[in-house]
Structure formats: C-alpha cells, structure tokens
Design a protein around this motif. Structure first.
Motif, PDB file in Angstrom:
ATOM      1  N   GLY A 186      47.553  51.228  36.293  1.00 32.29           N
ATOM      2  CA  GLY A 186      47.925  50.471  35.096  1.00 32.29           C
ATOM      3  C   GLY A 186      47.787  48.970  35.181  1.00 32.29           C
ATOM      4  O   GLY A 186      48.212  48.257  34.292  1.00 32.29           O
ATOM      5  N   SER A 187      47.233  48.459  36.246  1.00 39.06           N
ATOM      6  CA  SER A 187      47.117  47.010  36.346  1.00 39.06           C
ATOM      7  C   SER A 187      45.778  46.612  36.917  1.00 39.06           C
ATOM      8  O   SER A 187      45.516  46.802  38.103  1.00 39.06           O
ATOM      9  CB  SER A 187      48.226  46.464  37.239  1.00 39.06           C
ATOM     10  N   ARG A 188      44.906  46.115  36.089  1.00 38.50           N
ATOM     11  CA  ARG A 188      43.604  45.629  36.555  1.00 38.50           C
ATOM     12  C   ARG A 188      43.569  44.136  36.373  1.00 38.50           C
ATOM     13  O   ARG A 188      43.616  43.624  35.272  1.00 38.50           O
ATOM     14  CB  ARG A 188      42.480  46.292  35.776  1.00 38.50           C
ATOM     15  N   ARG A 189      43.519  43.453  37.511  1.00 38.58           N
ATOM     16  CA  ARG A 189      43.550  42.006  37.407  1.00 38.58           C
ATOM     17  C   ARG A 189      42.180  41.425  37.726  1.00 38.58           C
ATOM     18  O   ARG A 189      41.483  41.887  38.604  1.00 38.58           O
ATOM     19  CB  ARG A 189      44.589  41.419  38.368  1.00 38.58           C
ATOM     20  N   GLY A 190      41.838  40.388  37.011  1.00 37.25           N
ATOM     21  CA  GLY A 190      40.594  39.681  37.297  1.00 37.25           C
ATOM     22  C   GLY A 190      40.757  38.267  36.814  1.00 37.25           C
ATOM     23  O   GLY A 190      41.598  38.014  35.956  1.00 37.25           O
ATOM     24  N   SER A 191      40.016  37.353  37.334  1.00 35.52           N
ATOM     25  CA  SER A 191      40.234  35.965  36.922  1.00 35.52           C
ATOM     26  C   SER A 191      38.980  35.347  36.366  1.00 35.52           C
ATOM     27  O   SER A 191      37.874  35.798  36.635  1.00 35.52           O
ATOM     28  CB  SER A 191      40.719  35.131  38.110  1.00 35.52           C
ATOM     29  N   SER A 192      39.173  34.333  35.584  1.00 34.10           N
ATOM     30  CA  SER A 192      38.042  33.522  35.150  1.00 34.10           C
ATOM     31  C   SER A 192      38.435  32.076  35.253  1.00 34.10           C
ATOM     32  O   SER A 192      39.601  31.738  35.165  1.00 34.10           O
ATOM     33  CB  SER A 192      37.686  33.866  33.709  1.00 34.10           C
ATOM     34  N   GLY A 193      37.482  31.186  35.496  1.00 32.26           N
ATOM     35  CA  GLY A 193      37.830  29.797  35.680  1.00 32.26           C
ATOM     36  C   GLY A 193      37.576  28.980  34.439  1.00 32.26           C
ATOM     37  O   GLY A 193      36.905  29.356  33.560  1.00 32.26           O
ATOM     38  N   ILE A 244      36.557  28.209  45.342  1.00 30.23           N
ATOM     39  CA  ILE A 244      37.989  28.503  45.179  1.00 30.23           C
ATOM     40  C   ILE A 244      38.171  29.693  44.229  1.00 30.23           C
ATOM     41  O   ILE A 244      38.914  30.634  44.525  1.00 30.23           O
ATOM     42  CB  ILE A 244      38.740  27.264  44.612  1.00 30.23           C
ATOM     43  N   LEU A 245      37.452  29.668  43.110  1.00 24.20           N
ATOM     44  CA  LEU A 245      37.589  30.758  42.136  1.00 24.20           C
ATOM     45  C   LEU A 245      37.052  32.072  42.706  1.00 24.20           C
ATOM     46  O   LEU A 245      37.621  33.134  42.476  1.00 24.20           O
ATOM     47  CB  LEU A 245      36.872  30.404  40.833  1.00 24.20           C
ATOM     48  N   ASP A 246      35.979  31.970  43.487  1.00 28.29           N
ATOM     49  CA  ASP A 246      35.441  33.187  44.119  1.00 28.29           C
ATOM     50  C   ASP A 246      36.463  33.812  45.060  1.00 28.29           C
ATOM     51  O   ASP A 246      36.585  35.039  45.138  1.00 28.29           O
ATOM     52  CB  ASP A 246      34.166  32.864  44.911  1.00 28.29           C
ATOM     53  N   SER A 247      37.173  32.962  45.784  1.00 35.58           N
ATOM     54  CA  SER A 247      38.153  33.504  46.736  1.00 35.58           C
ATOM     55  C   SER A 247      39.278  34.229  45.987  1.00 35.58           C
ATOM     56  O   SER A 247      39.789  35.240  46.452  1.00 35.58           O
ATOM     57  CB  SER A 247      38.713  32.400  47.636  1.00 35.58           C
ATOM     58  N   ILE A 248      39.624  33.731  44.817  1.00 39.75           N
ATOM     59  CA  ILE A 248      40.652  34.397  44.010  1.00 39.75           C
ATOM     60  C   ILE A 248      40.114  35.715  43.458  1.00 39.75           C
ATOM     61  O   ILE A 248      40.789  36.751  43.507  1.00 39.75           O
ATOM     62  CB  ILE A 248      41.120  33.462  42.874  1.00 39.75           C
ATOM     63  N   ASN A 249      38.896  35.670  42.986  1.00 42.98           N
ATOM     64  CA  ASN A 249      38.288  36.897  42.456  1.00 42.98           C
ATOM     65  C   ASN A 249      38.163  37.983  43.520  1.00 42.98           C
ATOM     66  O   ASN A 249      38.342  39.162  43.229  1.00 42.98           O
ATOM     67  CB  ASN A 249      36.909  36.599  41.869  1.00 42.98           C
TER      68      ASN A 249
END
Lengths: 317, 116
Positions: A310-317, A294-299
């Motif tokens: 101006g917007s760099r998004r990344g996620s962590s679980g 699930i987290l990989d799919s978001i990443n």
C-alpha cells in the motif's frame, strides 16, 4: 581475515617474533594516543576495525591510555596511510599544534623487528614508572575538558539497550510514514543551506509531500536524532566539529543496515573512499553538491524500499 | 585568467529564485570569511591542525560555490599543512588575494544580476 585485540603486549611480541625477515607483507605502527581525541579503547576500536577489515591478519594492542600498537599482514602502505589519516584528520584534538610530535610512526617489522621489540619493552616499563605523570606539552591541565571532549566524540556513539528497543520500534514504522525522513549532518552553514535547498525540492510521488529534514552539526547530535527518529536517509559530511563522519556512518550502518547513508565531502581521496566502502555506505558524493546526484541517491532509496504494501514512494526534484 | 567564480551550479540549485541565490551567497561569504580568519589565526599561532581543518572547510565552500581557482589554493594549503612558515605565508597571501577577487565578482553579480 582476523583482527585480534589485546590488552597486553605479550601476544603482539609473539606475532612480531614469527614474522619472516624475508617477508615484506607486514606493517607495524605505533599510535601515540595522547594526541587523539578518542580516549577510550572502545572508541578507537570502532574507528580502526573498518580500516583493518581488508587485511589477512591484524593485531591491535592497547598498552595503556597513551600508546596503541598495530601490526597487520597485507596492504602495508595503504593501511598505514589510513591509520595516519585517521589519527591526523579525524581524531586530532581541536586546536592542538602537533609540530614536532609524531602521531603515528611506521616500522617495517621484517627489517626492524628488534627495534620494535625494544620500543614495546621500553614503553611497557615506562608505563609502570610514569603512570602518575601528566600528559606532556600543550594540554597538560585540561583533563576535565578532555573528558568532556571524549564524551562528545566517538564515545557519544554508545547506545543503551533501551534505546535500541525504542529505535527498532520507530524504525519498523518507516515503510508506513507519509513523509520521507532525512537527516543532514553538516557543520558548515553554506554547505548545509545548499543541501537543504536541493532537498526542499524533493516530493514524494504518491502524496506529493516534502520530506521532513533534520539538520545537525555534530556526531553527537546526529546520533541522538538518529536514535530518536530513525531517518530513512542520512547525508554525512566527513569533517565534523566533534569527530569523523566515517565513525558515525559505521555506527549507523551497524545499528540499521537498511538506512541509506550518503557521505558528502570535499576530500576526493582514495583513502576516504576506501573507508566509506568498508563501512558499507550507500553513496559517496564529492563537493560541489550536484542536484542530480543528491536526487538520484534519494530515488535509489525509494526504489529499494518500494515493495511495501500500500505504499509506493518515489521522488521528483 | 580563469574567472574567479562560476555560479552555474548554484543557480541550478537556486532554481531561478534570486532571493535564494542571494541567501546562499550570504551564507558563502559568512562561512568563508570565518575560514579565512581562522586560517590567519592558525598561521599566527603556528597551529597546523587548525590550519588544515580550515583550509579543508574553505575548499569545500569554494567547490560548492564554483570558485575553482580559490578552491585549488585552499586544497594546496590543506595538503601542505606542514609547510614551512614562509611557504605558508605565501599560500595565505595568495588565498587572500584570490578571495578578494571572488568577493569583487560576487559584488558585481549581485549589483548587475545574472547574465542571460
């Protein structure tokens, strides 16, 4: 590849006529629409097109409100399975006992050409004579309810021009949103809560904010929220209370190919995966829910949408 | 005999939070009790579509929990949705028995806490 849709049966008969009896490339199916929730041609077209996309030639003829004939060239067995699956799994009226009723009947047109033509001719004649007769069997006096069901099912995926305009405005704001928008379409409370627990752990790196998550249980609600909020990522279960997640996925990808659509299902079947691929979904996750998947799919989505000023998004679980 | 449940995946998701774990287990029991009731009703009414739909939902919940033996039984019920009366009766009895085993295991886990 060409899909021809007809509102009369003559072109279909012509197609059947030209099939070489030595060829076994063609398949033919009769779908009894009485037993389907999809009550409009438009709704059925939406569902059947992705299934037929992989064949050399296909003809879908809508004789009346009851029967649909489908002839296709190539992948005989697979397409039949997909049609049958569509009819019995996704579009079946809820609570209907189908015992003794055939939803989808298959014929090999090379060997049973005359039989097919007889069926078409007799159905055509019967339509003229019996057009005022009631539906047979289990649901003969539920017309109003049926209409309501139809409105809640695939027909609910219709979109008005003004809705498209408003959607496009909202969608254009996606790269500038502070928070990631996620829509979860799942009708079982346990699965819903599990997925929410995983998603709650997601943080957007730059501002460390958790995502905005909407949760709905039906195709109709999902479509409404999708049009209103243009979510970045949509997780869709396949068996929903009012229809198939495949149809919703297809409608979303058609309207907004940039949206990330992830199918989540307990059905680890080849047919389901095939339809999902045809619908160009971005992921297919089978239950049990795996936090990493699930987290990989978001990443993946965040990586794909990274090059924005101006917007760099990344996620962590 | 295979253990009725393996909560490893659920615990990863709950991230060590016992309250979250308990909330998820409650949700599982709520969802699956409903599925079993509806399957029993579908069996009594001869409603094949409902049987299939509920077997599918039951299977999904069991997979998510880690109740693999029960999910296998539900999968069989989903695939053989057009089975004869006696066969379905046997399937339902197996599901009921395995479900009782799952509930017993969950009850035990809830009372004693997770193993180290």
């Amino acid at each position: 590849m060409a899909i021809f849709e007809h509102t009369t049966l003559a072109p279909l008969v012509e197609t059947i006529d030209r099939i070489d009896p030595q060829s076994h490339e063609w398949g033919f199916a009769v779908v009894k629409r009485n037993y389907l929730r999809a009550m409009t041609n438009e709704a059925f077209q939406l569902a059947i097109r992705p299934i037929l996309q992989g064949v050399a030639e296909a003809h879908v003829a809508y004789n009346n409100d009851q029967t649909i004939y489908i002839a296709w060239n190539g992948k005989q067995k697979l397409i039949y399975k997909l049609i049958r699956n569509l009819a019995s799994t996704s579009l079946l009226r809820p609570g209907l006992n189908v015992d003794g009723n055939i939803l989808v009947t298959y014929f090999d047109p090379a060997q049973r050409k005359d039989e097919i033509k007889e069926i078409i001719a007799s159905e055509e004649a019967a339509t003229t004579v019996q057009s005022d007769e009631e539906d047979p069997g289990d649901f003969d006096d539920e017309d109003e309810e049926d209409e309501e069901e139809a409105a809640q099912g695939p027909a609910a995926l219709r979109v008005l021009p003004e809705q498209i305009e408003s959607f496009q405005e909202t969608s254009a704001q996606k790269p500038y949103r502070r928070q990631l928008c996620i829509l979860v379409v799942e009708d079982q409370i346990f699965a819903q809560k599990l997925l929410l627990e995983i998603l709650r752990g997601v943080r957007v790196r730059n501002n460390n904010e958790s995502p905005i998550i909407d949760t709905v249980q039906s195709v109709r609600e999902a479509w409404k929220i999708f049009l209103k909020k243009a979510p970045d990522i949509v997780f869709i279960d396949l068996n929903l209370v009012d229809g198939s997640g495949h149809m919703l996925a297809r409608a979303i990808k058609e309207l907004d190919p940039q949206s990330q659509v992830i199918i989540v299902t307990a059905n680890n079947f080849e047919e389901e995966l095939h339809v999902a691929r045809q619908n160009n979904v971005d992921g297919f996750i089978t239950k049990p829910y795996n936090k990493k998947q699930i987290l990989d799919s978001i990443n993946r989505y965040i990586e794909a949408t990274k090059p924005v000023k101006g917007s760099r998004r990344g996620s962590s679980g | 005999v295979e253990a009725p449940v393996n909560l490893d995946n659920l615990r990863i998701i709950a991230d060590g939070d016992r309250q979250v774990e308990a909330m998820l287990l409650d949700a599982f029991l709520e969802a699956t009790n409903a599925c079993l009731n509806k399957m029993q009703q579908a069996f009594a009414a001869g409603d094949e579509a409902q049987w299939r739909q509920q077997a599918h939902a039951f299977k999904g919940a069991c997979l998510n929990l880690g109740a693999d033996p029960l999910s296998n039984l539900c999968n069989r019920a989903q695939i053989d949705w057009r089975a004869a009366y006696d066969e379905k009766k046997a399937m339902l009895q197996s599901i009921e028995a395995e479900f009782a085993r799952v509930k017993e295991a969950l009850d035990h886990i809830t009372k004693t806490g997770p193993k180290a």
